[in-house]
Design a protein around this motif. Structure first.
Motif, mmCIF file in Angstrom:
data_model
loop_
_atom_site.group_PDB
_atom_site.id
_atom_site.type_symbol
_atom_site.label_atom_id
_atom_site.label_comp_id
_atom_site.label_asym_id
_atom_site.label_seq_id
_atom_site.Cartn_x
_atom_site.Cartn_y
_atom_site.Cartn_z
ATOM 1 N N LYS A 113 0.819 -1.216 0.000
ATOM 2 C CA LYS A 113 0.000 0.000 0.000
ATOM 3 C C LYS A 113 0.850 1.262 0.000
ATOM 4 N N SER A 114 2.038 1.200 0.606
ATOM 5 C CA SER A 114 2.868 2.405 0.704
ATOM 6 C C SER A 114 3.436 2.834 -0.649
ATOM 7 N N LEU A 115 3.357 1.974 -1.657
ATOM 8 C CA LEU A 115 3.869 2.331 -2.985
ATOM 9 C C LEU A 115 3.160 3.560 -3.540
ATOM 10 N N GLU A 116 1.904 3.746 -3.153
ATOM 11 C CA GLU A 116 1.137 4.875 -3.698
ATOM 12 C C GLU A 116 1.645 6.220 -3.198
ATOM 13 N N ARG A 117 2.578 6.208 -2.267
ATOM 14 C CA ARG A 117 3.155 7.465 -1.763
ATOM 15 C C ARG A 117 4.564 7.709 -2.288
ATOM 16 N N LEU A 118 5.093 6.788 -3.103
ATOM 17 C CA LEU A 118 6.503 6.845 -3.476
ATOM 18 C C LEU A 118 6.725 7.412 -4.874
ATOM 19 N N LYS A 158 22.244 9.896 -15.266
ATOM 20 C CA LYS A 158 20.784 9.891 -15.378
ATOM 21 C C LYS A 158 20.161 10.561 -14.147
ATOM 22 N N LEU A 159 20.657 10.216 -12.971
ATOM 23 C CA LEU A 159 20.102 10.794 -11.751
ATOM 24 C C LEU A 159 20.362 12.293 -11.672
ATOM 25 N N ALA A 160 21.508 12.725 -12.175
ATOM 26 C CA ALA A 160 21.825 14.157 -12.158
ATOM 27 C C ALA A 160 20.910 14.945 -13.099
ATOM 28 N N LEU A 161 20.708 14.419 -14.303
ATOM 29 C CA LEU A 161 19.914 15.162 -15.289
ATOM 30 C C LEU A 161 18.439 15.217 -14.906
ATOM 31 N N TYR A 162 17.987 14.270 -14.079
ATOM 32 C CA TYR A 162 16.592 14.265 -13.633
ATOM 33 C C TYR A 162 16.456 14.741 -12.187
ATOM 34 N N VAL A 163 17.469 15.402 -11.659
ATOM 35 C CA VAL A 163 17.513 15.725 -10.241
ATOM 36 C C VAL A 163 16.366 16.645 -9.818
ATOM 37 N N ASP A 164 15.821 17.429 -10.760
ATOM 38 C CA ASP A 164 14.731 18.346 -10.423
ATOM 39 C C ASP A 164 13.359 17.676 -10.435
ATOM 40 N N PHE A 165 13.269 16.472 -10.966
ATOM 41 C CA PHE A 165 11.956 15.857 -11.171
ATOM 42 C C PHE A 165 11.238 15.442 -9.886
ATOM 43 N N PRO A 166 11.902 14.754 -8.932
ATOM 44 C CA PRO A 166 11.150 14.207 -7.800
ATOM 45 C C PRO A 166 10.330 15.225 -7.021
ATOM 46 N N CYS A 167 10.880 16.413 -6.813
ATOM 47 C CA CYS A 167 10.175 17.399 -5.998
ATOM 48 C C CYS A 167 9.030 18.058 -6.763
ATOM 49 N N ARG A 168 8.919 17.777 -8.062
ATOM 50 C CA ARG A 168 7.832 18.346 -8.873
ATOM 51 C C ARG A 168 6.987 17.237 -9.486
ATOM 52 N N MET A 169 6.872 16.155 -8.754
ATOM 53 C CA MET A 169 6.236 14.964 -9.303
ATOM 54 C C MET A 169 5.321 14.353 -8.257
ATOM 55 N N LYS A 170 4.102 14.044 -8.656
ATOM 56 C CA LYS A 170 3.212 13.289 -7.788
ATOM 57 C C LYS A 170 3.701 11.842 -7.719
ATOM 58 N N PRO A 171 3.299 11.089 -6.698
ATOM 59 C CA PRO A 171 3.726 9.693 -6.628
ATOM 60 C C PRO A 171 3.444 8.954 -7.934
ATOM 61 N N PHE A 194 5.426 16.712 -13.241
ATOM 62 C CA PHE A 194 4.667 15.496 -13.511
ATOM 63 C C PHE A 194 3.535 15.424 -12.487
ATOM 64 N N ASP A 195 2.445 16.104 -12.793
ATOM 65 C CA ASP A 195 1.333 16.175 -11.850
ATOM 66 C C ASP A 195 -0.021 15.909 -12.506
ATOM 67 N N GLN A 196 0.012 15.375 -13.735
ATOM 68 C CA GLN A 196 -1.227 15.090 -14.456
ATOM 69 C C GLN A 196 -1.549 13.594 -14.362
ATOM 70 N N PRO A 197 -2.829 13.224 -14.481
ATOM 71 C CA PRO A 197 -3.189 11.805 -14.464
ATOM 72 C C PRO A 197 -2.751 11.105 -15.746
ATOM 73 N N GLY A 198 -2.616 9.793 -15.684
ATOM 74 C CA GLY A 198 -2.248 9.015 -16.869
ATOM 75 C C GLY A 198 -0.756 9.037 -17.122
ATOM 76 N N PHE A 199 -0.414 9.135 -18.411
ATOM 77 C CA PHE A 199 0.987 9.187 -18.844
ATOM 78 C C PHE A 199 1.372 10.627 -19.152
ATOM 79 N N THR A 200 2.603 10.996 -18.828
ATOM 80 C CA THR A 200 3.161 12.292 -19.223
ATOM 81 C C THR A 200 4.528 12.038 -19.835
ATOM 82 N N VAL A 277 4.365 7.770 -15.333
ATOM 83 C CA VAL A 277 3.058 7.137 -15.154
ATOM 84 C C VAL A 277 2.597 7.425 -13.734
ATOM 85 N N ASP A 278 1.403 8.002 -13.578
ATOM 86 C CA ASP A 278 0.916 8.266 -12.231
ATOM 87 C C ASP A 278 0.540 6.955 -11.543
ATOM 88 N N PHE A 279 0.348 7.002 -10.236
ATOM 89 C CA PHE A 279 0.195 5.774 -9.482
ATOM 90 C C PHE A 279 -1.059 4.993 -9.887
#
Length: 595
Positions: A113-118, A158-171, A194-200, A277-279
């Motif tokens: 269940k905790s996956l929906e928060r990650l 890869k982690l460096a180039l996407y470093v801004d994504f996690p804080c602007r992304m829904k689970p 990344f805050d829209q439903p479905g695929f972005t 992909v949103d949760f």
């Protein structure tokens, strides 16, 4: 199912200097931010909760896990996230789409269940890298990049180039590949969210010719894109490797807008790279795996998933197998199930109007982008000598994590990585030397690839150095040994190369038990007791093949293929060699600073 091997997006020649400068600055900021996270505990929301990497099988999974553990122990990665490696199930290849589904299943088994928060990044790194064999044993996600101290590998990049994504992304889950690089800039208050439903999906402006080998997005023609560096739009339809006529007929072709982000082409399309992909949608993909059951064919995470999205998606593509590497009877049925499950799922697109996409999946691309390409060198801040001793700083060549005698020379356009070169040793222009111990005075010709592997055969440790021409096609196969003349090694037919080593066609063994014969499974390379002898003997064979001079393989020499070498690789020994280099370089740099 393979992605295209060419650079896409805005070519340097077609970008204004202002655009190039923005890319440089944006990339430098991202790398600086990631460097500040290395070796420290990250706060919740500051970085990915889970970094997941896929592997082709259990052996590759164990190799990846060992390397990740060592990276964490050396504090080369941010501390705190869960680093996971997921193997494909035994049996037929299932493609990156199948890997995505199985990885989601394993994430669900672990986190429940905790996956929906990650916030999860899923990096596809399975496969045996036949087009870049220096990455075959240890994995393309661990390919060195001439940047950073400690030295970057593709995982860090890869982690460096996407470093801004996690804080602007829904689970949810960001899906990407291990062998590509996306550079982009944002203007003013713009950001990638990344805050829209479905695929972005991320989208890059590309020429129509590049569009024929990538995924192409069909956008609403009434919604003209402006001059922003980042725009968020909805997508009507996705096309996978369409023809130019298909792009035109579907309305995917856009007119160049002018301004600082313009392509030199008057027309362009938006092509794909990475997607989120949103949760809730990830949960529906989990349901898809339950419905499909065990997979027996390759599913494409791009073509087969994204084709089903958008209001204008049609089921027609499910029966089109023109771009499939290996056609299986069950593929069409599986595609139809995917289509009906995902149909109606929103597809949002983030237009990265000032962006570049590079693919580093072949030896030629690796050489070009690391040693010759001034554009990527400038944009990423790549070094000629990265974490090495006594390496020449001259641009146009690349030395990484290597110890060179001061009297060595490395030719223009060459790459040397994880190697030791003795006094007076030389590497010719446009060559790759990887994981090798080169004795004093030896000369590697230009335009060749040499890579040493540690192996264990019958409980005995040994070394194999494989050697190919840069342009040799390791994947190309013929149906039977009688047709081996169609295979080229160092520019000559395979039988001709064998004759120069005193071998007859009938003596050549092809490993694996498969009916096909290729350079990948041709048993051409000697097994030796030590690393230096292995390199020297393979070099003698290479020089004979190139010069036409006679050379006789020593009696009772065991010859193995690249494929066989991987099957019996001694991972710990290879990493021990790298660790010795790391320690010598660290000590050498410390001594230089104190003197």
């Amino acid at each position: 199912m393979e992605r295209d091997t060419r650079q896409i997006g805005l070519g340097t020649d077609s970008m204004s200097q202002e655009s190039v400068t923005k890319l440089q600055k944006a990339t430098k900021v991202k790398i600086g931010k990631f460097n500040s996270l290395r070796a420290r505990e990250v706060q919740p929301g500051e970085f990915w909760d889970v970094v997941a990497v896929t592997a082709a099988d259990e052996s590759q999974r164990a190799a990846y896990e060992l390397q990740v553990r060592q990276k964490v122990a050396r504090k080369e990665l941010p501390l705190g996230p869960h680093y996971k490696v997921f193997s494909d199930p035994p049996g037929p290849k299932i493609g990156n789409g199948g890997s995505t589904l199985y990885a989601l299943q394993q994430l669900n088994d672990i986190y429940g269940k905790s996956l929906e928060r990650l916030r999860v990044i899923l990096i596809h790194a399975g496969g045996f890298s036949q087009r870049l064999p220096s990455a075959s044993a240890l994995g393309k996600i661990f390919t060195a990049v001439p940047l950073g101290d400690p030295l970057y590998q593709m995982l860090e990049l890869k982690l460096a180039l996407y470093v801004d994504f996690p804080c602007r992304m829904k689970p949810g889950v960001l899906v990407t590949c291990a062998d590509d690089i996306e550079l982009y800039s944002t203007g003013g208050d713009e950001s990638v969210r990344f805050d829209q439903p479905g695929f972005t999906a991320l989208a890059h402006p590309s020429s129509l010719s590049v569009g024929t080998t990538h995924g192409v997005f069909v956008l609403d023609p009434d919604k003209k894109s402006g001059h922003s560096e980042v725009e968020n739009v909805s997508c009507l339809r996705f096309l996978h490797k369409p023809s130019i006529d298909e792009m035109r007929d579907s309305g995917a072709v856009r007119k160049s807008r002018g301004g600082c982000f313009s392509l030199s082409d008057t027309e362009f399309v938006y092509t794909d790279s990475t997607y989120y992909v949103d949760f809730d949608t990830a949960k529906s993909l989990l349901g898809l795996l339950e419905e499909l059951g065990p997979l027996h064919c390759e599913v494409d995470a791009y073509g087969d998933f994204l084709h089903a999205l958008g209001p204008r998606a049609t089921v027609d593509y499910t029966s089109n197998t023109a771009n499939v590497t290996k056609e299986e009877d069950s593929l069409v049925e599986i595609r139809r199930k995917i289509f009906h499950l995902l149909k109606g799922t929103p597809l949002s697109v983030i237009l990265l109007n000032n962006s570049k996409f590079y693919h580093i999946g072949t030896t030629s691309e690796y050489l070009f982008h690391l040693a010759r390409d001034g554009a990527l060198r400038t944009e990423l801040g790549l070094l000629s000598s990265a974490f090495s001793l006594n390496a020449d700083e001259n641009p146009g060549r690349c030395v990484m994590c290597s110890v060179l005698d001061p009297a060595c020379s490395v030719g223009a356009g060459a790459v040397v990585e994880y190697s030791r070169l003795g006094a007076g040793a030389s590497v010719g222009g446009g060559s790759v030397v990887s994981g090798c111990w080169v004795r004093a005075g030896l000369s590697v010709p230009g335009g060749v690839f040499m890579h040493s592997l540690s192996v264990t055969r019958g409980h005995r440790a040994g070394f194999v150095t494989v050697a190919f021409g840069i342009e040799d096609d390791l994947k190309r196969g013929v149906e039977a040994p009688s047709r081996m003349a169609e295979l080229k090694l160092f520019g000559v037919s395979l039988p001709e190369g064998l004759s120069r080593w005193g071998l007859k066609e009938g003596e050549l063994r092809f490993s694996g038990g498969a009916p096909g014969c290729s350079l990948w499974n041709a048993c051409l390379f000697p097994v030796c007791s030590d690393q230096q002898s292995s390199f020297s003997l393979s070099l003698e064979m290479l020089q004979a093949a190139l010069s036409g001079s006679a050379f006789t393989v020593p009696k009772d020499t065991i010859l193995v293929s690249m494929r066989e070498s991987l099957e019996c690789k001694n991972l710990e020994e290879m990493l021990t060699f790298r660790r010795g280099l790391y320690e010598d370089i660290t000590r050498g740099k410390r001594d230089n600073q104190s003197s």
